[in-house]
Design an enzyme around this catalytic site. Structure first.
Site, PDB file in Angstrom:
ATOM      1  N   SER A 191       4.024   0.574  32.787  1.00 56.59           N
ATOM      2  CA  SER A 191       3.122   0.363  31.829  1.00 56.59           C
ATOM      3  C   SER A 191       2.634  -0.892  32.050  1.00 56.59           C
ATOM      4  O   SER A 191       3.525  -2.024  32.607  1.00 56.59           O
ATOM      5  CB  SER A 191       3.462   0.695  30.587  1.00 56.59           C
ATOM      6  OG  SER A 191       4.348  -0.460  29.979  1.00 56.59           O
ATOM      7  N   ASP A 192       1.535  -1.273  31.643  1.00 52.56           N
ATOM      8  CA  ASP A 192       1.006  -2.733  31.363  1.00 52.56           C
ATOM      9  C   ASP A 192       1.872  -3.129  30.338  1.00 52.56           C
ATOM     10  O   ASP A 192       2.174  -2.322  29.327  1.00 52.56           O
ATOM     11  CB  ASP A 192      -0.496  -2.860  31.286  1.00 52.56           C
ATOM     12  CG  ASP A 192      -1.076  -4.119  31.605  1.00 52.56           C
ATOM     13  OD1 ASP A 192      -0.242  -5.035  31.506  1.00 52.56           O
ATOM     14  OD2 ASP A 192      -2.155  -4.322  31.845  1.00 52.56           O
ATOM     15  N   TRP A 193       1.910  -4.629  30.039  1.00 52.11           N
ATOM     16  CA  TRP A 193       2.886  -4.897  28.953  1.00 52.11           C
ATOM     17  C   TRP A 193       2.015  -4.614  27.458  1.00 52.11           C
ATOM     18  O   TRP A 193       0.889  -5.028  27.196  1.00 52.11           O
ATOM     19  CB  TRP A 193       2.930  -6.577  29.095  1.00 52.11           C
ATOM     20  CG  TRP A 193       4.052  -6.760  29.889  1.00 52.11           C
ATOM     21  CD1 TRP A 193       5.224  -7.863  29.299  1.00 52.11           C
ATOM     22  CD2 TRP A 193       4.570  -6.275  31.086  1.00 52.11           C
ATOM     23  NE1 TRP A 193       5.972  -7.812  30.293  1.00 52.11           N
ATOM     24  CE2 TRP A 193       5.539  -7.028  31.217  1.00 52.11           C
ATOM     25  CE3 TRP A 193       3.975  -5.686  32.048  1.00 52.11           C
ATOM     26  CZ2 TRP A 193       6.571  -6.675  32.456  1.00 52.11           C
ATOM     27  CZ3 TRP A 193       4.788  -5.432  33.228  1.00 52.11           C
ATOM     28  CH2 TRP A 193       5.966  -5.875  33.397  1.00 52.11           C
ATOM     29  N   GLY A 194       2.837  -3.871  26.765  1.00 49.95           N
ATOM     30  CA  GLY A 194       2.322  -3.252  25.451  1.00 49.95           C
ATOM     31  C   GLY A 194       1.272  -2.365  25.545  1.00 49.95           C
ATOM     32  O   GLY A 194       0.444  -1.774  24.728  1.00 49.95           O
ATOM     33  N   GLY A 195       1.115  -1.574  26.846  1.00 52.06           N
ATOM     34  CA  GLY A 195       0.040  -0.595  27.366  1.00 52.06           C
ATOM     35  C   GLY A 195       0.971   0.888  27.131  1.00 52.06           C
ATOM     36  O   GLY A 195       0.232   1.826  27.697  1.00 52.06           O
TER      37      GLY A 195
END
Length: 317
Positions: free
Chosen positions: A233-237
């Protein structure tokens, strides 16, 4: 099947469900989980590719905390203007060397989304408004980084073309436009360079968050294009951790300190999620860790040579 995939499957088969689920999230901001009993160390991921951002001690998503010295390379907006595949591959190799010197196993780049609008907040991180040019240069960057035994991460998959409301925006796009414009560059990278990892984007595509999008992450990326690496995932995604596992999004970053592990465990135990789907994600995490574990003496950075390279690339752009 690669030999490492068979080894990863053997390791995962030896783990209990809780450990397998724990592997699917990072141990911290930039590191994966270790499983000492299986011979798995943590591996480090670091932002790039316009200059490595390897943070030590306190870490943060915005880059406010201190990071180790690294060469400041031109961003993709300048590199894309060179139209120079060989030069871009040299930049990737220099980045890979600095990553290896700093103990980084995966460089989080290149970014290759389409520059759809001049106000796009991450246009500087992306190569071009043309998917073929962006894809060819991104493939060159990936080849360069991975020539040093360090993984690259093609991002942000997919249709991340604006930053306004990026956590909630829904990109509505028809099939032909999606494939010919927004996915073509990623297809080129997968076919020409075999990146170790791909990063899912924050946004939704036609109503489904990228991290939950099985058609995108499994049907297209893996089944059609033959991608055999890991999706993070993207960071926090991450939107729905259970849906993400089902979709083929393997690694939640950064680590959430087990916040969503209970959801995945409950879904397996009540039959909503097949344990085999957890195993597939865990196997890809283990395979990445095996690839990324760095043994022996690290090379040194040649900052003077890399500065000259960066200057040449900036002039070329």
């Amino acid at each position: 099947m690669h030999e490492r995939d068979g080894e990863a499957a053997t390791i995962v088969a030896s783990l209990d469900l809780e450990t397998k689920v724990r592997l699917l999230s990072g141990a911290g901001f930039w590191v994966t989980e270790a499983v000492p009993q299986a011979g798995l160390d943590r591996v480090v991921l670091s932002d790039g590719p316009h200059g490595l951002r390897c943070q030590v001690g306190a870490s943060d998503h915005l880059g406010l905390a201190a990071a180790r010295p690294a060469t400041c390379f031109p961003p993709a907006v300048a590199t894309g203007s060179t139209w120079d595949v060989d030069l871009t591959e040299q930049l990737g190799a220099a980045l890979g060397q600095e990553a290896l010197a700093q103990g980084v196993s995966v460089v989080l780049g290149p970014g290759l989304n389409i520059k759809r609008h001049p106000a796009g907040g991450r246009n500087f991180e992306y190569f071009s408004e043309d998917p073929v040019l962006g894809g060819r240069l991104a493939a060159a960057m990936v080849r360069g980084i991975q020539s040093r035994g360090v993984g690259a991460c093609a991002k942000h998959f997919a249709v991340n073309n604006q930053e306004s409301y990026r956590l909630v925006v829904d990109a509505l796009v028809d099939e032909r436009t999606l494939r010919e414009l927004y996915l073509r560059g990623f297809e080129i990278v997968v076919e020409e360079a075999s990146p170790w990892t791909v990063m899912s984007s924050y946004n939704r595509i036609n109503g489904t968050y990228a991290s939950d999008h099985r058609e995108l992450l499994t049907t297209i990326l893996r089944d059609e294009w033959g991608f055999d690496g890991l999706v993070m995932s993207d960071w926090g995604g991450t939107n729905d951790r259970v849906a993400a596992v089902r979709a083929g999004m393997d690694l939640e970053m950064p680590g959430s300190q087990g916040a969503f592990d209970r959801e995945v465990l409950a879904a397996v135990r009540d039959g909503r999620l097949d344990e085999a789907e957890v195993d597939r994600c865990a196997e890809r995490v283990v395979a990445l860790v095996q690839r990324g574990q760095q043994r022996g003496e690290r090379p040194s950075e040649d900052f003077d040579a890399h500065h000259r390279l960066a200057r040449r690339a900036a002039a070329g752009g």
